[in-house]
Design a protein around this motif. Structure first.
Motif, PDB file in Angstrom:
ATOM      1  N   MET A  75      31.026 -31.522  37.807  1.00 29.20           N
ATOM      2  CA  MET A  75      32.108 -31.553  36.749  1.00 29.20           C
ATOM      3  C   MET A  75      32.210 -30.085  36.144  1.00 29.20           C
ATOM      4  O   MET A  75      31.151 -29.246  35.953  1.00 29.20           O
ATOM      5  N   ALA A  76      33.233 -29.407  36.242  1.00 28.72           N
ATOM      6  CA  ALA A  76      33.661 -28.170  36.052  1.00 28.72           C
ATOM      7  C   ALA A  76      33.274 -28.103  34.334  1.00 28.72           C
ATOM      8  O   ALA A  76      33.321 -28.812  33.549  1.00 28.72           O
ATOM      9  N   TYR A  77      33.377 -26.714  34.017  1.00 25.96           N
ATOM     10  CA  TYR A  77      33.241 -26.375  32.852  1.00 25.96           C
ATOM     11  C   TYR A  77      34.332 -25.947  32.084  1.00 25.96           C
ATOM     12  O   TYR A  77      35.296 -25.947  32.667  1.00 25.96           O
ATOM     13  N   LYS A  78      34.707 -26.127  30.666  1.00 23.79           N
ATOM     14  CA  LYS A  78      35.628 -25.823  29.938  1.00 23.79           C
ATOM     15  C   LYS A  78      35.382 -25.033  28.804  1.00 23.79           C
ATOM     16  O   LYS A  78      34.452 -24.939  28.330  1.00 23.79           O
ATOM     17  N   ILE A  79      36.112 -23.896  28.120  1.00 23.69           N
ATOM     18  CA  ILE A  79      35.793 -23.323  26.932  1.00 23.69           C
ATOM     19  C   ILE A  79      36.322 -23.896  25.968  1.00 23.69           C
ATOM     20  O   ILE A  79      37.663 -24.216  25.925  1.00 23.69           O
ATOM     21  N   THR A  80      35.602 -24.186  24.803  1.00 26.94           N
ATOM     22  CA  THR A  80      36.099 -25.094  23.380  1.00 26.94           C
ATOM     23  C   THR A  80      36.861 -23.917  22.474  1.00 26.94           C
ATOM     24  O   THR A  80      36.755 -22.934  22.697  1.00 26.94           O
ATOM     25  N   ASP A  81      37.336 -24.420  21.591  1.00 24.81           N
ATOM     26  CA  ASP A  81      37.867 -23.690  20.521  1.00 24.81           C
ATOM     27  C   ASP A  81      36.805 -22.891  19.727  1.00 24.81           C
ATOM     28  O   ASP A  81      37.281 -21.974  19.082  1.00 24.81           O
ATOM     29  N   ALA A  82      35.340 -22.903  20.017  1.00 25.52           N
ATOM     30  CA  ALA A  82      34.474 -22.114  19.376  1.00 25.52           C
ATOM     31  C   ALA A  82      34.432 -20.844  19.972  1.00 25.52           C
ATOM     32  O   ALA A  82      33.917 -19.775  19.564  1.00 25.52           O
ATOM     33  N   CYS A  83      35.434 -20.418  21.033  1.00 22.47           N
ATOM     34  CA  CYS A  83      35.364 -19.290  21.670  1.00 22.47           C
ATOM     35  C   CYS A  83      35.764 -18.257  20.765  1.00 22.47           C
ATOM     36  O   CYS A  83      36.835 -18.260  20.090  1.00 22.47           O
ATOM     37  N   CYS A 115      31.305 -14.392  29.135  1.00 24.94           N
ATOM     38  CA  CYS A 115      31.413 -15.327  30.228  1.00 24.94           C
ATOM     39  C   CYS A 115      32.164 -14.889  31.316  1.00 24.94           C
ATOM     40  O   CYS A 115      31.559 -15.253  32.564  1.00 24.94           O
ATOM     41  N   GLU A 116      33.324 -14.257  31.087  1.00 24.86           N
ATOM     42  CA  GLU A 116      34.199 -13.631  32.353  1.00 24.86           C
ATOM     43  C   GLU A 116      33.357 -12.717  33.060  1.00 24.86           C
ATOM     44  O   GLU A 116      33.300 -12.911  34.429  1.00 24.86           O
ATOM     45  N   ALA A 117      32.482 -11.844  32.509  1.00 19.88           N
ATOM     46  CA  ALA A 117      31.771 -10.724  33.221  1.00 19.88           C
ATOM     47  C   ALA A 117      30.520 -11.530  33.931  1.00 19.88           C
ATOM     48  O   ALA A 117      30.094 -10.917  34.916  1.00 19.88           O
ATOM     49  N   GLY A 169      27.068 -22.994  35.632  1.00 19.57           N
ATOM     50  CA  GLY A 169      26.523 -22.733  34.069  1.00 19.57           C
ATOM     51  C   GLY A 169      26.311 -21.310  33.794  1.00 19.57           C
ATOM     52  O   GLY A 169      25.645 -21.036  32.522  1.00 19.57           O
ATOM     53  N   SER A 170      26.399 -20.351  34.478  1.00 20.93           N
ATOM     54  CA  SER A 170      26.284 -18.933  34.037  1.00 20.93           C
ATOM     55  C   SER A 170      27.125 -18.725  32.819  1.00 20.93           C
ATOM     56  O   SER A 170      26.400 -17.962  31.947  1.00 20.93           O
ATOM     57  N   CYS A 171      28.181 -18.892  32.808  1.00 21.03           N
ATOM     58  CA  CYS A 171      29.124 -18.745  31.517  1.00 21.03           C
ATOM     59  C   CYS A 171      28.289 -19.223  30.273  1.00 21.03           C
ATOM     60  O   CYS A 171      28.384 -18.521  29.219  1.00 21.03           O
ATOM     61  N   ALA A 172      27.988 -20.525  30.418  1.00 21.64           N
ATOM     62  CA  ALA A 172      27.038 -21.174  29.216  1.00 21.64           C
ATOM     63  C   ALA A 172      25.905 -20.325  28.983  1.00 21.64           C
ATOM     64  O   ALA A 172      25.740 -20.287  27.659  1.00 21.64           O
ATOM     65  N   GLY A 173      25.207 -19.745  29.733  1.00 25.93           N
ATOM     66  CA  GLY A 173      23.991 -19.137  29.373  1.00 25.93           C
ATOM     67  C   GLY A 173      24.170 -17.934  28.746  1.00 25.93           C
ATOM     68  O   GLY A 173      23.299 -17.365  28.212  1.00 25.93           O
ATOM     69  N   VAL A 174      25.168 -17.424  28.850  1.00 29.43           N
ATOM     70  CA  VAL A 174      25.452 -16.014  28.165  1.00 29.43           C
ATOM     71  C   VAL A 174      26.311 -16.177  26.749  1.00 29.43           C
ATOM     72  O   VAL A 174      26.603 -15.052  26.037  1.00 29.43           O
ATOM     73  N   CYS A 175      26.865 -17.136  26.581  1.00 30.02           N
ATOM     74  CA  CYS A 175      27.799 -17.161  25.447  1.00 30.02           C
ATOM     75  C   CYS A 175      27.171 -17.429  24.252  1.00 30.02           C
ATOM     76  O   CYS A 175      26.339 -18.306  24.232  1.00 30.02           O
TER      77      CYS A 175
END
Length: 56
Positions: free
Chosen positions: A1-9, A15-17, A42-48
């Motif tokens: 299942m892919a990740y999505k970015i919520t309105d909390a961004c 995450c991009e980096a 999950g790398s993006c989730a780990g740094v957000c």
């Protein structure tokens, strides 16, 4: 299942980096993830700082 970015961004760009497959890009009001390219690492989730990336 892919990740999505919520309105909390907050558009900080952390995450991009961190994305190893470069599937995250800046959208109009927040970053977006290309679900077809996402490898679900999950790398993006780990740094957000606001936990905006979430599994779909």
């Amino acid at each position: 299942m892919a990740y999505k970015i919520t309105d909390a961004c907050i558009s900080c760009g952390a995450c991009e980096a961190e994305c190893p497959v470069e599937c995250i890009s800046a959208g109009d009001d927040r970053y977006v993830i290309d679900a077809d390219t996402c490898v679900e690492c999950g790398s993006c989730a780990g740094v957000c700082p606001v936990d905006a990336p979430q599994p779909e």
